[in-house]
Design an enzyme around this catalytic site. Sequence first.
Site, PDB file in Angstrom:
ATOM      1  N   ASP A 159       0.832  -1.201   0.000  1.00 35.76           N
ATOM      2  CA  ASP A 159       0.000   0.000   0.000  1.00 35.76           C
ATOM      3  C   ASP A 159       0.871   1.258   0.000  1.00 35.76           C
ATOM      4  OD1 ASP A 159      -2.718   1.158   0.421  1.00 35.76           O
ATOM      5  OD2 ASP A 159      -1.818   1.878   2.294  1.00 35.76           O
ATOM      6  N   GLU A 218       1.677  -0.189  -4.671  1.00 36.93           N
ATOM      7  CA  GLU A 218       0.717   0.787  -5.184  1.00 36.93           C
ATOM      8  C   GLU A 218       1.381   2.156  -5.200  1.00 36.93           C
ATOM      9  OE1 GLU A 218      -3.332   3.022  -3.637  1.00 36.93           O
ATOM     10  OE2 GLU A 218      -1.673   2.531  -2.330  1.00 36.93           O
TER      11      GLU A 218
END
Length: 625
Positions: free
Chosen positions: A340, A369
């Site tokens: 993330d 990400e």
Amino acid sequence: MNKFSPVALLSFLLLSHFLFGQTPQIQRIDPTNWWIGMKNPALQLLVYGQNAGTLSYSLNYPGVKLVKTHKADNPNYAFLDLTIAPNTKPGKLEILGKANGQTISRQYELLPRTKNPKGQGLTSADFIYLIMPDRFANGDESNDKFADLRDPQADRAIPHLRHGGDLKGITNHLDYLQELGVTAIWLTPVIDNDEALKREAPDRMQAGYHGYHFTDHYQIDKRFGGIEGYRQFSDALHKRGLKVIQDAVYNHVSDDHWMFREQPFKDWFNQWSAYTNSSHKEQSLFDPYAAASDRKVLLDGWFTPFLPDLNQRNPFLSRYLIQHAIWSTEMFSLDAWRVDTYKYNDLDFLNRCNQALLTEYPQLHIFGEAWVNNPVAQAFFVKNKLDLPFNSNQPGGLDFVLYDATNAALREPNGWDTGVNRFYQALTTDAVYANPQKLVTFLENHDTDRYFSVIGEDLAKYKLGVTWMLTTRGIPSWYYGTEVLMKNTKNPSDAEVRRDFPGGFPGDRSDKFTAAGRNNQENEAFDYVKKLATYRKATPALHAGKLMQYLPQNGTYVFFRYTSDKTVMVATNTNDTDINLDTSRFTERMSGFSKARNVLTDEVLTDIKSIKLPGKTALVLELSR
Ligand SMILES: [Ca+2]
Ligand SMILES: [Ca+2]
């Protein structure tokens, strides 16, 4: 705000003294266990408890050495450096802490490594399915809510609260996912989010139902099934040949995390004299003209006021996060990590963490990400071929560049560099990546508007985009519900694109897990994805073969995936009107072939000199002689 305050610490110590006296304690040790036979013999234990930092530590276990004890700024922490020799026997070692003639002991378990499949990695043969566990299926109504948690509620009528979905619910629907062609499951985080509701917007208090607000790294949320439930989930997947992907958050934790409430070091978190949000602008990392202050705001600024930013330059925190990643991989037999908020982390830390994981699990896949809008930015965060001041060692990443291009290609009218040209152009910049086949592609995710809504709920366009994603390079990932045309935009909030999967919850009026519960259009979508994903999995040319694409012309776009023994042609027409595609331009790839099988309809084309391409259609053709 939230500055580590000497006054607060002193008050805490005085209060503690009053309540507990001075007797030191060991309340917890992280990692909560370890294994023998890891490639890296070093292990650093975080020991926490009342005055745990004032103890003098020793241990006596064949093969295990206590090399050094470190004190922290906070007397309730100690860090112990251990080495574990390769021939050490599994068992429970005793950690002894002495102070003022008293000895405290605590057992610490060294386990044999499991033989479960793990660290298998991902390849372009895989098809990832992304699930938000709270929103997919409720397999155990007894774990929906607990009175002893900071957020004791669950209510499906309120979009921003927990809804009761869990790991058991997912396990109950593995037949459905395998029928669709799924080979790997990525869950949004299942780690403890024992936090109070957070003010996500001026008018909205939100639960940590999505899992990204960790409060204890070494606990799995009991609303999802706890540690044992997660191990069973992983076993169930591996028994079926499915892979397990965990979602890491290295950048921040919830302000309800136990280590934010009691910080080991003054610099465990990035502190600012006045609250500073991250700029979210990654450009300053690779911009040759960037100001250092801009980099600092991106990296050390907070994601939100309730998500304190971890300072990975603190070597003890860095070790803590890296060991947790390895512990999780071994404990839950993980095959890959999605990371993330990748672009907000200290860059050296990210490389150290990736390397530590890859040392233990060389095949493991890691895809972060980094929400960016151009190929240079995307390449910066993965292994690349560019000459940049920092070289990332990340094997893969989420392909936001192709995501943007796909959406634009389906929304924009065709023009010189608009419409389908956008998709083509995105792929022409693949030269920047060390291996574009390791990028993870997607049509939508839990942070974007739903694909079907973005393209105006047009089933023909839906199939076009699905076809591109399942036939071009990369590892495709799929967001739950796209196959049954779940829709919505993030207006008024993210919860709209994280609706419950219909049929996953007791009392649901329709069950989209079954053909009978889906309407005609939904079945058409589901069957299309299933057919193409199943063909793709069985056809190395389509997932591992070379790619050759031709310049789009007048809204048509043609490319080939091929190996020495198979050639698949993907012919797409983004116009509303039918055309006859003259294939003489593609001789380089078509010479020697005279027939084709439409892999979606099984229709055989006996003349491929000119191919009829209906409006808004993609044909996937297996060529033959
Ligand atoms: Ca439940
Ligand atoms: Ca950060």
